[in-house]
Design a protein around this motif. Sequence first.
Motif, PDB file in Angstrom:
ATOM      1  N   GLU A 207       0.818  -1.219   0.000  1.00 18.83           N
ATOM      2  CA  GLU A 207       0.000   0.000   0.000  1.00 18.83           C
ATOM      3  C   GLU A 207       0.847   1.262   0.000  1.00 18.83           C
ATOM      4  OE1 GLU A 207      -1.306   1.035   4.500  1.00 18.83           O
ATOM      5  OE2 GLU A 207      -1.966  -0.930   3.800  1.00 18.83           O
ATOM      6  N   GLY A 208       2.179   1.117  -0.006  1.00 20.43           N
ATOM      7  CA  GLY A 208       3.060   2.268  -0.050  1.00 20.43           C
ATOM      8  C   GLY A 208       3.184   2.995   1.274  1.00 20.43           C
ATOM      9  N   PHE A 209       2.812   2.334   2.362  1.00 13.78           N
ATOM     10  CA  PHE A 209       2.857   2.971   3.680  1.00 13.78           C
ATOM     11  C   PHE A 209       4.294   3.220   4.131  1.00 13.78           C
ATOM     12  CE2 PHE A 209       2.969   2.691   8.334  1.00 13.78           C
ATOM     13  CZ  PHE A 209       2.032   3.663   8.671  1.00 13.78           C
ATOM     14  N   ALA A 210       5.173   2.290   3.834  1.00 13.89           N
ATOM     15  CA  ALA A 210       6.590   2.411   4.188  1.00 13.89           C
ATOM     16  C   ALA A 210       7.385   1.491   3.267  1.00 13.89           C
ATOM     17  CB  ALA A 210       6.823   2.041   5.655  1.00 13.89           C
ATOM     18  N   SER A 211       8.680   1.754   3.155  1.00 18.50           N
ATOM     19  CA  SER A 211       9.530   0.935   2.288  1.00 18.50           C
ATOM     20  C   SER A 211       9.894  -0.368   2.985  1.00 18.50           C
ATOM     21  CB  SER A 211      10.813   1.700   1.950  1.00 18.50           C
ATOM     22  OG  SER A 211      11.651   1.798   3.093  1.00 18.50           O
ATOM     23  N   PRO A 212      10.264  -1.406   2.212  1.00 18.93           N
ATOM     24  CA  PRO A 212      10.715  -2.651   2.844  1.00 18.93           C
ATOM     25  C   PRO A 212      11.868  -2.423   3.813  1.00 18.93           C
ATOM     26  CG  PRO A 212      10.346  -3.000   0.503  1.00 18.93           C
ATOM     27  CD  PRO A 212      10.218  -1.529   0.739  1.00 18.93           C
ATOM     28  N   ARG A 213      12.796  -1.580   3.444  1.00 19.93           N
ATOM     29  CA  ARG A 213      13.947  -1.316   4.305  1.00 19.93           C
ATOM     30  C   ARG A 213      13.508  -0.701   5.627  1.00 19.93           C
ATOM     31  NH1 ARG A 213      17.890   3.490   3.698  1.00 19.93           N
ATOM     32  NH2 ARG A 213      19.605   2.929   5.058  1.00 19.93           N
ATOM     33  N   ASP A 214      12.603   0.272   5.573  1.00 20.22           N
ATOM     34  CA  ASP A 214      12.167   0.934   6.804  1.00 20.22           C
ATOM     35  C   ASP A 214      11.313   0.019   7.671  1.00 20.22           C
ATOM     36  OD1 ASP A 214      13.554   3.255   6.367  1.00 20.22           O
ATOM     37  OD2 ASP A 214      11.866   4.392   5.581  1.00 20.22           O
ATOM     38  N   VAL A 215      10.474  -0.814   7.042  1.00 23.25           N
ATOM     39  CA  VAL A 215       9.672  -1.762   7.822  1.00 23.25           C
ATOM     40  C   VAL A 215      10.589  -2.736   8.552  1.00 23.25           C
ATOM     41  CG1 VAL A 215       8.029  -3.670   7.668  1.00 23.25           C
ATOM     42  CG2 VAL A 215       7.613  -1.576   6.371  1.00 23.25           C
ATOM     43  N   ASP A 216      11.566  -3.274   7.855  1.00 22.56           N
ATOM     44  CA  ASP A 216      12.479  -4.237   8.481  1.00 22.56           C
ATOM     45  C   ASP A 216      13.296  -3.591   9.595  1.00 22.56           C
ATOM     46  OD1 ASP A 216      11.727  -6.464   7.039  1.00 22.56           O
ATOM     47  OD2 ASP A 216      13.238  -6.203   5.489  1.00 22.56           O
ATOM     48  N   THR A 217      13.809  -2.402   9.337  1.00 17.02           N
ATOM     49  CA  THR A 217      14.606  -1.703  10.355  1.00 17.02           C
ATOM     50  C   THR A 217      13.767  -1.414  11.589  1.00 17.02           C
ATOM     51  OG1 THR A 217      15.990  -0.674   8.658  1.00 17.02           O
ATOM     52  CG2 THR A 217      15.986   0.360  10.821  1.00 17.02           C
ATOM     53  N   ALA A 218      12.531  -0.972  11.378  1.00 13.60           N
ATOM     54  CA  ALA A 218      11.646  -0.648  12.501  1.00 13.60           C
ATOM     55  C   ALA A 218      11.409  -1.856  13.389  1.00 13.60           C
ATOM     56  CB  ALA A 218      10.319  -0.102  11.980  1.00 13.60           C
ATOM     57  N   MET A 219      11.146  -3.006  12.806  1.00 16.94           N
ATOM     58  CA  MET A 219      10.830  -4.175  13.612  1.00 16.94           C
ATOM     59  C   MET A 219      12.074  -4.779  14.267  1.00 16.94           C
ATOM     60  SD  MET A 219       7.669  -3.992  13.454  1.00 16.94           S
ATOM     61  CE  MET A 219       7.248  -5.419  14.453  1.00 16.94           C
ATOM     62  N   ARG A 220      13.215  -4.666  13.620  1.00 14.57           N
ATOM     63  CA  ARG A 220      14.451  -5.156  14.249  1.00 14.57           C
ATOM     64  C   ARG A 220      14.834  -4.293  15.440  1.00 14.57           C
ATOM     65  NH1 ARG A 220      18.509  -4.258  11.759  1.00 14.57           N
ATOM     66  NH2 ARG A 220      17.836  -3.413   9.773  1.00 14.57           N
ATOM     67  N   LEU A 221      14.830  -2.979  15.239  1.00 14.82           N
ATOM     68  CA  LEU A 221      15.273  -2.086  16.311  1.00 14.82           C
ATOM     69  C   LEU A 221      14.182  -1.839  17.340  1.00 14.82           C
ATOM     70  CD1 LEU A 221      17.344   0.612  14.353  1.00 14.82           C
ATOM     71  CD2 LEU A 221      18.123  -1.485  15.457  1.00 14.82           C
ATOM     72  N   GLY A 222      12.930  -1.778  16.897  1.00  9.12           N
ATOM     73  CA  GLY A 222      11.841  -1.484  17.824  1.00  9.12           C
ATOM     74  C   GLY A 222      11.440  -2.657  18.685  1.00  9.12           C
ATOM     75  N   CYS A 223      11.609  -3.875  18.162  1.00  6.56           N
ATOM     76  CA  CYS A 223      11.170  -5.070  18.899  1.00  6.56           C
ATOM     77  C   CYS A 223      12.316  -6.027  19.212  1.00  6.56           C
ATOM     78  CB  CYS A 223      10.093  -5.812  18.100  1.00  6.56           C
ATOM     79  SG  CYS A 223       8.610  -4.845  17.811  1.00  6.56           S
ATOM     80  N   GLY A 224      13.519  -5.708  18.777  1.00 12.15           N
ATOM     81  CA  GLY A 224      14.664  -6.580  19.057  1.00 12.15           C
ATOM     82  C   GLY A 224      14.634  -7.888  18.300  1.00 12.15           C
ATOM     83  N   LEU A 225      13.970  -7.918  17.130  1.00 13.48           N
ATOM     84  CA  LEU A 225      13.872  -9.158  16.368  1.00 13.48           C
ATOM     85  C   LEU A 225      15.170  -9.432  15.610  1.00 13.48           C
ATOM     86  CD1 LEU A 225      10.262  -8.792  14.894  1.00 13.48           C
ATOM     87  CD2 LEU A 225      10.985  -9.784  17.080  1.00 13.48           C
TER      88      LEU A 225
END
Length: 588
Positions: A207-225
Motif C-alpha cells: 500500500e506504499g505505507f513504508a519501504s521494505p527497508r524501513d519496515v524491516d529496520t523498525a521491527m528489528r530495532l523497535g522489537c529486538g527481532l
Amino acid sequence: MKTRGTDVQDIVGPGRAVGIVGLGTVGEALLSMVAATGCPVVGVDNDPDVIARVEQRLKRNDTGETGESVSWTLSTDITALADVGVVVEAVAEDPGAKRDVLRRLRQACPPDTAIVTTASSLPLFPLSTAAGRPDRIAGLRLLRPPAIGRRAEVVRTSLTSDETADLAERLATAIGLECVVLGHRASGFAARLVHLYLNRAAAMVAEGFASPRDVDTAMRLGCGLPSGPLELIDELGVDEVHSRLESHWKRTGEEAFRPVPLLTSMLRRGTWGRKTGQGFHHYDDQSLPGERTPDERRRPDSPSSGEPVRQVGVFGSGTMARGIAEVCALSGLRTTLVARSTDKARSAAAAIEASLVKAVRRGRITPAQKKDALAALATVDDVSALSGCDLVIEAVAEDLQIKRGVFARLGEVCRPGAILATTTSSLSVAACTAPAGRPGETLGLHFFNPAPVMKLVELVRTPDTAAHVTAAGRAFCAGLGKVPVACQDRAGFIVNRLLFPYLNDALRLTDDAALDVVALDSAVERGFGYPMGPFTLLDAIGLDVSLAILERLHAEFPEAGCAPPAVLRELVGAGHLGRKAGRGLRRA
C-alpha cells in the motif's frame, strides 16, 4: 583435535556421503552446512536451474572447516544417492510431494540409509510409512532455515529406532544446529502467528505505507527481532510463505491468511527471495541461505536538503520528554525543556542529571560529556523560551486534546520556519499538530522508550509535511545517533501497527483447547529466535496498555484484526495487568 567434519563422517560411515533432496531455501542451507564440515555431500533437485544456481554459489565457497576442498556433487537424478549413509529430504512442505520423494528414496538408497525429513507442519507417521522404512526415518523440525547456532527439533514416531533418532540428533549437532524441544502443536501455532504477521508486513509495503527497508529496520530495532518481516519472507522463500498462507486460508477460510496480491505477483515473477537473488531486497549471488541479509540496511541515506537543527526545544517533563532532552544535550545541541511549573522543571533537571551520572558510572559517557550536556541544557516553565528554537518536540500525555492545546500555544510562540514535532505513538500527527496552523512544518518523531538507549525513531510525515522538513527531521535523528524510519500518518505507524495485531492473534488462540501458553512462547523464542514469545511480551508491555493500543488501532482499521478479544478485557478488569502487577497471562 577433532573437527565437525570428522564427526559427520563418523556418523554417516567411512567413505559415505550425506544426501540432500530438494535444494530450496532449507535444502541448500543444509547442504552448505554439511559441505563446510568437509564431509562429502550429494545434493539432488529436479530443477536444472536450481542446480546451476546452487553450484555457482558453492564454487565460490568450496573450502570447508578443515581447510581442504569440499567434496560435493549435484544432480537432477535421485539415483545419485545410491550409497549415502544419511539422506535429508527437504522438498516443499506439501504432503504429496514429500510422500512421492520418500517412496523414490526407498528404491534409490541402500536399506541401511537413515532418512531425515524436514517436515515441520505435517504429521510424521504417514510420511514414515510412505518411506517404507518407518524404523529408519526421523524428522528435523525447523521454523526458520537452518544456520549455525539456530535451533531445531529431532522428531520421532513410535516406530523410529533409537539408532535413527540418535543419528539424526548427532548429525544436526555436528553441522552446527542446537537441538531443542519445539513441539508439534506449539510449532504449528508459532508458524501460524508469524505467517500472519509476515502477510501484514507485505500488505504494508504494497500500500506504499513504508519501504521494505524501513519496515524491516523498525521491527528489528523497535522489537529486538533477529530480522525484519520482509527479510524473513526472503529467507523462508516467497514461494514457501505464499504456500503456507494459502494452505491456512483454504483450510480455515480466514481472510487474514489470504496471501496479499504482492506476494502472488512476486511468486509469478520468480522473485522468491534469497534463493533467487531478488525478493523484497536484492541479494548477491555469493550469499548462501542462512547467512545474514546483505547490508542494504546500512546503506547511507541520500544527503539532506533540510536546514541543520542547532537549537531544540522539548515541551513536557515526563519520562519521554526528559529522555529526549538528555539525548539532544548529549549530542551538543542547545536544548530547552519547558515544564508546566517551576517545581516540575527542577524535578526534570534533577532527573536528567541523575540519568547522566548513571551513564557515567556504566561507562556509556565520560564525565566531560556529562558536564557539557548539563551546560547545554536549560529547564524552565516559560513556553516563550522556545521562541528561538529550530525544532520543538512535544512530549506530553498521549491525549489528543492536551496535545492540540500544546500545539496551539507553540504556533503562537515559535519563530516562522521552526519545525514542530509530536512524539505521539498512536494518535494522528495531523490531528495533534493542526492547531499550530503550520501544516507544512509539522511531523511526527516517535522516540522509543528509554530514549537515551533505543536507537529507533519513527519519522511520520503527514500529506502536508514539506520535503525539506522530512529531510531535516531525518538529519536531526541521525545526528542524535538514532535510526529514523519514514512512514505515513496512520495509527500505530510501523511498529505498533504490526506488533499489536500479532499479539492480538496470540490472544485469540487462547480459545483453542490445544494451546499451551508457555509452549507457544518457547516455540516462538526457540524456533524463530524472537527475544520473547507473544504472551511474555504482552505481560511486559502491560495488558492495560495493550488493550488501549488495540482499541485505537481497531478504531482506525476496523478490518485489520485489532478488535480486542473478551479475554483481554476480562484479564484487565480482574487486575491481571502483566509483570507490573505480578500477574498477567503468565505467572510473574
